[in-house]
Design a protein around this motif. Sequence first.
Motif, mmCIF file in Angstrom:
data_model
loop_
_atom_site.group_PDB
_atom_site.id
_atom_site.type_symbol
_atom_site.label_atom_id
_atom_site.label_comp_id
_atom_site.label_asym_id
_atom_site.label_seq_id
_atom_site.Cartn_x
_atom_site.Cartn_y
_atom_site.Cartn_z
ATOM 1 N N PRO A 134 27.322 65.290 40.272
ATOM 2 C CA PRO A 134 25.891 65.848 40.089
ATOM 3 C C PRO A 134 25.066 65.463 41.428
ATOM 4 O O PRO A 134 24.140 66.159 41.934
ATOM 5 N N ILE A 135 24.993 64.323 41.624
ATOM 6 C CA ILE A 135 24.323 63.737 42.932
ATOM 7 C C ILE A 135 24.498 64.319 44.032
ATOM 8 O O ILE A 135 23.712 64.716 45.147
ATOM 9 N N THR A 136 25.752 64.442 44.362
ATOM 10 C CA THR A 136 26.210 65.370 45.703
ATOM 11 C C THR A 136 26.024 66.711 45.560
ATOM 12 O O THR A 136 25.316 67.120 46.656
ATOM 13 N N ARG A 137 25.783 67.191 44.228
ATOM 14 C CA ARG A 137 25.305 68.826 44.501
ATOM 15 C C ARG A 137 23.899 68.761 44.784
ATOM 16 O O ARG A 137 23.344 69.784 45.462
ATOM 17 N N ILE A 138 23.235 67.485 44.312
ATOM 18 C CA ILE A 138 21.807 67.904 44.518
ATOM 19 C C ILE A 138 21.624 67.337 46.016
ATOM 20 O O ILE A 138 20.780 68.237 46.676
ATOM 21 N N CYS A 139 22.200 66.566 46.391
ATOM 22 C CA CYS A 139 21.891 66.104 47.970
ATOM 23 C C CYS A 139 22.495 67.428 48.719
ATOM 24 O O CYS A 139 21.811 67.764 49.762
ATOM 25 N N PHE A 140 23.513 68.148 48.328
ATOM 26 C CA PHE A 140 23.887 69.510 49.070
ATOM 27 C C PHE A 140 22.828 70.457 49.159
ATOM 28 O O PHE A 140 22.611 70.987 50.195
ATOM 29 N N TRP A 141 22.025 70.682 47.974
ATOM 30 C CA TRP A 141 20.970 71.559 48.240
ATOM 31 C C TRP A 141 19.654 71.125 48.969
ATOM 32 O O TRP A 141 19.000 71.885 49.535
ATOM 33 N N TYR A 142 19.581 69.822 48.945
ATOM 34 C CA TYR A 142 18.409 69.097 49.653
ATOM 35 C C TYR A 142 18.969 69.394 51.097
ATOM 36 O O TYR A 142 17.895 69.666 52.015
ATOM 37 N N SER A 143 20.225 69.050 51.516
ATOM 38 C CA SER A 143 20.401 69.326 52.785
ATOM 39 C C SER A 143 20.394 70.811 53.256
ATOM 40 O O SER A 143 19.829 71.330 54.370
ATOM 41 N N ILE A 144 20.666 71.878 52.407
ATOM 42 C CA ILE A 144 20.329 73.301 52.713
ATOM 43 C C ILE A 144 18.884 73.454 52.857
ATOM 44 O O ILE A 144 18.473 74.328 53.825
ATOM 45 N N LEU A 145 17.839 72.995 51.848
ATOM 46 C CA LEU A 145 16.393 73.265 52.110
ATOM 47 C C LEU A 145 16.100 72.490 53.274
ATOM 48 O O LEU A 145 15.127 73.036 54.119
ATOM 49 N N LEU A 146 16.344 71.323 53.755
ATOM 50 C CA LEU A 146 15.865 70.827 54.997
ATOM 51 C C LEU A 146 16.211 71.437 56.261
ATOM 52 O O LEU A 146 15.467 71.805 57.093
ATOM 53 N N PHE A 147 17.584 72.001 56.134
ATOM 54 C CA PHE A 147 17.950 72.773 57.255
ATOM 55 C C PHE A 147 17.436 73.996 57.338
ATOM 56 O O PHE A 147 16.987 74.187 58.532
ATOM 57 N N ILE A 148 17.170 74.786 56.414
ATOM 58 C CA ILE A 148 16.632 76.032 56.469
ATOM 59 C C ILE A 148 15.170 75.793 57.085
ATOM 60 O O ILE A 148 14.232 76.634 57.717
ATOM 61 N N HIS A 149 14.512 74.801 56.508
ATOM 62 C CA HIS A 149 13.004 74.530 56.732
ATOM 63 C C HIS A 149 12.927 74.172 58.438
ATOM 64 O O HIS A 149 11.902 74.788 58.922
ATOM 65 N N GLU A 150 13.739 73.568 58.796
ATOM 66 C CA GLU A 150 13.749 73.204 60.211
ATOM 67 C C GLU A 150 14.351 74.254 61.121
ATOM 68 O O GLU A 150 13.502 74.799 62.014
ATOM 69 N N PHE A 151 15.472 75.016 60.631
ATOM 70 C CA PHE A 151 15.926 76.330 61.719
ATOM 71 C C PHE A 151 14.851 77.133 61.510
ATOM 72 O O PHE A 151 14.680 77.775 62.497
ATOM 73 N N LEU A 152 14.376 77.708 60.337
ATOM 74 C CA LEU A 152 13.504 78.856 60.222
ATOM 75 C C LEU A 152 12.056 78.550 60.641
ATOM 76 O O LEU A 152 11.151 79.240 60.504
ATOM 77 N N GLN A 153 11.528 77.331 60.793
ATOM 78 C CA GLN A 153 10.388 76.636 61.046
ATOM 79 C C GLN A 153 9.349 77.449 60.147
ATOM 80 O O GLN A 153 8.446 78.016 60.278
#
Length: 712
Positions: A246-265
Amino acid sequence: MKKIAVMVCLLFCGFCSHAIDTLTIHKNQSVLLTKRYFTQLEDIGGNMSIGDIQVSKQFHSTHFEFPFIRYADSALWVKMILRNKTIEPYLPVTISSGVIDGFDMYDVGTTTKHIIHLGSTDVQENSNNTKQISRVINCPVLPDSVCIIYLRIKSNDSMAIPIKVQSADFYLHNSIFENLTLGFFMGIIGIMIFYNLMLYVLVKDRSYLFYIFYIVFLGLTQAQIRGLGVNILPVNKLLLNNYLIPITRICFWYSILLFIHEFLQLKQNLPRKYYEYFIVLVVLSGLPVIAILFKQTTLAFSLITISAFINSIILLIIGVYLYFKGFKPAKFFMMGWGLFLLTILATIARNKGLIQYNDFTANIILYSSAFELIMFSVALADRINFYREQNNQAQATALAIARENERLITGQNFILENKVKERTQELIESNHNLSVTIENLKSAQIQLIDTEKMASLGQLTAGIAHEINNPINFVSANIKPLRMDFVEVFNLIELYQELEKNPGDIEIQKKAEAYAKEVDIDFIRAEILTLLEGIEEGAGRTTEIVQSLRTFSRTDEPVLKPMDINRSILTTLVLLRSTIPYGIEIKPLLDKLPLINCYPGKMNQVFVNLINNSIQAIKAKPVHNNEHVLITTKDSAENIIIEITDTGIGMTEEVKQHIFDPFYTTKDIGEGTGLGLSIVFGIIEKHKGTINVKSSPGQGTTFTVTLPKDLQ
């Protein structure tokens, strides 16, 4: 014949309550366990044994296509009948990807008295068990035979459980294909990590760094879903299933959110009210952590599923919004990530039994992830082209500016040359005038220093004249009585000379004896000696003053010479003796000092200025009481220290900040030039020493001079 009859009875008993079809497996065949082939029983609490299960009447069919786990802390029992129509004496039974805490198989054979336990143990029955929870169990069924199978499945994640029964040959070929597919996917993961890591090192764009995090957690998530975690990590299954997954899945979604936040500004491109929804997603993705901390694993998986569903929907909406707004990276986002988020929604629906499970839906995440990785790597690579275009535009702009500057410079060269000539002539004249000014300033500086020296000498002149005049007057006063004594002695000598020429002249003899009694030879002798001692003392005092003047006069000697600091201080006191008012006591406490290299005349000037300042500070007091100037010298390892302390009026902090500034003085006009302490500071600095002052209003002042012994 008897054996066939028993099998018919067994089949009839199996279908007496719920009619299910026998699952027949032929060569090179794989069949999903659908609801036509099984009945199920929910063991709330997971405490029922195989014996309890065999006699239970609670097995029932389900409206779900596949076995479905709905309750936490429970076990799902699945009952099915297998027929082996292959040539191999066993049939592999595989359980699909997911978080599996227990997978057990019981073969009751052709008689209820014959029970065989196959497969793995429940991970929660033995938390220290490090044995693999097998996702494949070989069910021993002889060719052309039938057996009744009970499956016991446990998972903290509520989901449909696709189970496949395959022929041995099909399982062998299919497992090779699945391993190749997973290996290909992991190879893409590794290549993408290395590729984007190189881009991050070159470009320093945080989008690449967050994308690397996403790729890493994507690979870990897929590996865990397919049961690779326990093979790679030497941890017990309870820790793996209840915490790491479950922690890996949580980190997976946080990595998605961080990337989209930076990529799409998002912070720059989304309106503030919409950007707040993204913050809500960040908070929502962290809620499962609370459930994990309270050991509510089932709740944690439910929250992860809910947050994954909401995140996918909202992120798709954000991508569509930015795409229609004209933001170029949103195009790649919709092509790559849009498909990926849709497959996540499809996977959630598949796990909940809402859409059909097949080979395509089973690996849809792998396919979409591979496509998404390629698309986003292309999108991120496009950033390099963007940076290159920016660089080319900057270079083109710089080149255009350079050419324009060249044109302007070329057009103005003639004017500039003329101006340079004019300016050069002006500079030559200014330089000449500046040189004259500098020479005048140097001359003025020398004159000011000489003026200060003359001022110091002027202050000494009256005292020196007085000092010399006293012994001279003393000598002058003794000369007249000494002359009279010598006249009387010379007269007596003349009478004795006449008597020597006329030894028989009684009159001359009487006259000489009478004169000798009259002048009293003994008194004259004593008086002459006394007068000569007085003259000698006056001459000695005059010699001392002249010697002190000679020592002080060496002010401008440019050569370092050995000097006795104590003697210099005493010489200064001799010259200042007549200027020291009555009531001011000079207290020299001089330690034994070695000779040091210095400029003797300049050091004399330092002591004259400092002692004279102390005397003037005491004279400025309105009331005098036990006034004194204390002069001490101390010998240390590397330096000689001189302290001059007075009981004068002292100084304020503001005055102390400026006392060494040229022309700064607190005296009335005409009483000081303000150069004395400035010259003292320069002399001490030339000797590579230091001078410090400690003073308070009404408390007197202490000047501390430190001189090095090894001045070269």
